[in-house]
Design a protein around this motif. Sequence first.
Motif, PDB file in Angstrom:
ATOM      1  N   VAL A  88       1.391  15.505   1.981  1.00 16.78           N
ATOM      2  CA  VAL A  88       0.897  16.887   1.961  1.00 16.78           C
ATOM      3  C   VAL A  88      -0.633  16.901   2.023  1.00 16.78           C
ATOM      4  O   VAL A  88      -1.285  15.931   1.658  1.00 16.78           O
ATOM      5  CB  VAL A  88       1.370  17.621   0.681  1.00 16.78           C
ATOM      6  N   GLN A  89      -1.170  18.035   2.510  1.00 16.18           N
ATOM      7  CA  GLN A  89      -2.624  18.196   2.644  1.00 16.18           C
ATOM      8  C   GLN A  89      -3.192  18.764   1.341  1.00 16.18           C
ATOM      9  O   GLN A  89      -3.489  19.953   1.273  1.00 16.18           O
ATOM     10  CB  GLN A  89      -2.935  19.153   3.818  1.00 16.18           C
ATOM     11  N   ILE A  90      -3.267  17.943   0.311  1.00 15.90           N
ATOM     12  CA  ILE A  90      -3.868  18.432  -0.940  1.00 15.90           C
ATOM     13  C   ILE A  90      -5.272  17.847  -1.053  1.00 15.90           C
ATOM     14  O   ILE A  90      -5.473  16.661  -0.827  1.00 15.90           O
ATOM     15  CB  ILE A  90      -2.996  18.057  -2.163  1.00 15.90           C
ATOM     16  N   PRO A  91      -6.283  18.694  -1.361  1.00 16.02           N
ATOM     17  CA  PRO A  91      -7.645  18.168  -1.480  1.00 16.02           C
ATOM     18  C   PRO A  91      -7.696  17.058  -2.544  1.00 16.02           C
ATOM     19  O   PRO A  91      -7.136  17.238  -3.633  1.00 16.02           O
ATOM     20  CB  PRO A  91      -8.462  19.383  -1.916  1.00 16.02           C
ATOM     21  N   PRO A  92      -8.343  15.918  -2.239  1.00 11.93           N
ATOM     22  CA  PRO A  92      -8.369  14.804  -3.218  1.00 11.93           C
ATOM     23  C   PRO A  92      -8.905  15.227  -4.590  1.00 11.93           C
ATOM     24  O   PRO A  92      -8.431  14.742  -5.618  1.00 11.93           O
ATOM     25  CB  PRO A  92      -9.293  13.783  -2.553  1.00 11.93           C
ATOM     26  N   GLU A  93      -9.836  16.195  -4.594  1.00  9.56           N
ATOM     27  CA  GLU A  93     -10.386  16.636  -5.883  1.00  9.56           C
ATOM     28  C   GLU A  93      -9.361  17.433  -6.705  1.00  9.56           C
ATOM     29  O   GLU A  93      -9.584  17.727  -7.877  1.00  9.56           O
ATOM     30  CB  GLU A  93     -11.671  17.460  -5.678  1.00  9.56           C
ATOM     31  N   ASN A  94      -8.223  17.767  -6.100  1.00  7.62           N
ATOM     32  CA  ASN A  94      -7.157  18.481  -6.828  1.00  7.62           C
ATOM     33  C   ASN A  94      -6.149  17.527  -7.459  1.00  7.62           C
ATOM     34  O   ASN A  94      -5.185  17.972  -8.086  1.00  7.62           O
ATOM     35  CB  ASN A  94      -6.390  19.414  -5.882  1.00  7.62           C
ATOM     36  N   VAL A  95      -6.368  16.235  -7.261  1.00  9.48           N
ATOM     37  CA  VAL A  95      -5.462  15.226  -7.805  1.00  9.48           C
ATOM     38  C   VAL A  95      -6.131  14.569  -9.015  1.00  9.48           C
ATOM     39  O   VAL A  95      -7.120  13.864  -8.877  1.00  9.48           O
ATOM     40  CB  VAL A  95      -5.111  14.168  -6.729  1.00  9.48           C
ATOM     41  N   HIS A  96      -5.605  14.868 -10.179  1.00  7.72           N
ATOM     42  CA  HIS A  96      -6.227  14.426 -11.444  1.00  7.72           C
ATOM     43  C   HIS A  96      -5.326  13.378 -12.092  1.00  7.72           C
ATOM     44  O   HIS A  96      -4.469  13.695 -12.903  1.00  7.72           O
ATOM     45  CB  HIS A  96      -6.401  15.616 -12.388  1.00  7.72           C
ATOM     46  N   ARG A  97      -5.544  12.127 -11.701  1.00  7.08           N
ATOM     47  CA  ARG A  97      -4.609  11.094 -12.204  1.00  7.08           C
ATOM     48  C   ARG A  97      -5.097  10.500 -13.514  1.00  7.08           C
ATOM     49  O   ARG A  97      -6.276  10.603 -13.857  1.00  7.08           O
ATOM     50  CB  ARG A  97      -4.439   9.987 -11.156  1.00  7.08           C
ATOM     51  N   MET A  98      -4.182   9.927 -14.282  1.00  5.72           N
ATOM     52  CA  MET A  98      -4.529   9.184 -15.503  1.00  5.72           C
ATOM     53  C   MET A  98      -4.903   7.760 -15.072  1.00  5.72           C
ATOM     54  O   MET A  98      -4.235   7.178 -14.217  1.00  5.72           O
ATOM     55  CB  MET A  98      -3.336   9.125 -16.458  1.00  5.72           C
ATOM     56  N   ALA A  99      -5.947   7.210 -15.643  1.00  5.78           N
ATOM     57  CA  ALA A  99      -6.424   5.868 -15.239  1.00  5.78           C
ATOM     58  C   ALA A  99      -5.648   4.794 -15.992  1.00  5.78           C
ATOM     59  O   ALA A  99      -6.163   4.164 -16.930  1.00  5.78           O
ATOM     60  CB  ALA A  99      -7.924   5.764 -15.502  1.00  5.78           C
ATOM     61  N   GLY A 100      -4.401   4.566 -15.535  1.00  3.66           N
ATOM     62  CA  GLY A 100      -3.553   3.576 -16.200  1.00  3.66           C
ATOM     63  C   GLY A 100      -4.134   2.175 -16.181  1.00  3.66           C
ATOM     64  O   GLY A 100      -3.805   1.334 -17.011  1.00  3.66           O
TER      65      GLY A 100
END
Length: 254
Positions: free
Chosen positions: A104-116
């Motif tokens: 999907v075309q989601i802006p990278p800044e909209n992806v807030h991952r946990m730093a596992g």
Amino acid sequence: MRLFFPVTKPEIIVCRDLQELNRKAAEQFIALAGAASAQAERFAVALSGGSTPKALYELRGSAEYRDRVEWSRVHLFWGDERCVPLDHPESNFRMVQESLLNRVQIPPENVHRMAGEKEPEAAAEEYEKELRRFLNSTSDRPPRFDLVYLGLGEDGHTASLFPGSAAVSENRRWVTTAYVERLKAYRLTLTLSVINAAAQVTFLISGASKRAIVNQLLGAGLDSSNFPAAKVSPPDGKLAWLITKDAAGDFQGE
Ligand code: 6PG
């Protein structure tokens, strides 16, 4: 029938199979995302890990569904993460990347991952800061996600809130760590104060291996108060349990 949920009575939907469950979940996502878009607002979602939601994320990234969401408004967070490198097969981020983000075309800044991949305590603090930054909040009031997806472990855990772990009773922090003895592994997890602050919490539960815990949690007269999943009950939100028939067993919903 007495269902043990402190505050909010869940909507329990028993689905024929995982395909039907995923379609219902996808339609719910589109409806909620659409409502947020209509208000010109962001749509903040906390994703579940584990194996059950993978097919749902794939469906959402499919040609049939991906264009029915305004991805520029969607902000993806994680409900929990395994403390492993990004490319590790156990990484919840990797699972979501392969099943959804790559489609999907989601802006990278909209992806807030946990730093596992980082030191667990540092990663938990960092994620709480990220939530505060996203909310532009200094208050102690927990963030209100529009939607939180949760799974259910056979031991009654949800996110990485395992029975008997200190993380379950953590009510000051928004993000904490958990050491899971039987897995000999650390996890990062949102706390119950954040999960229960959500506008919508949706459990995605599938597989015959979950039948015993589902019936323990939903069964009449059974005390399930010690199971972390039973503590999920958003006082100012909605709670849905999407369960496949094989997991529901005798419980046929309401
Ligand atoms: C995780 C999850 C966890 C999961 C349950 C169910 O990172 O493992 O967030 O809470 O939802 O363990 O897992 P399955 O869907 O694989 O049965």
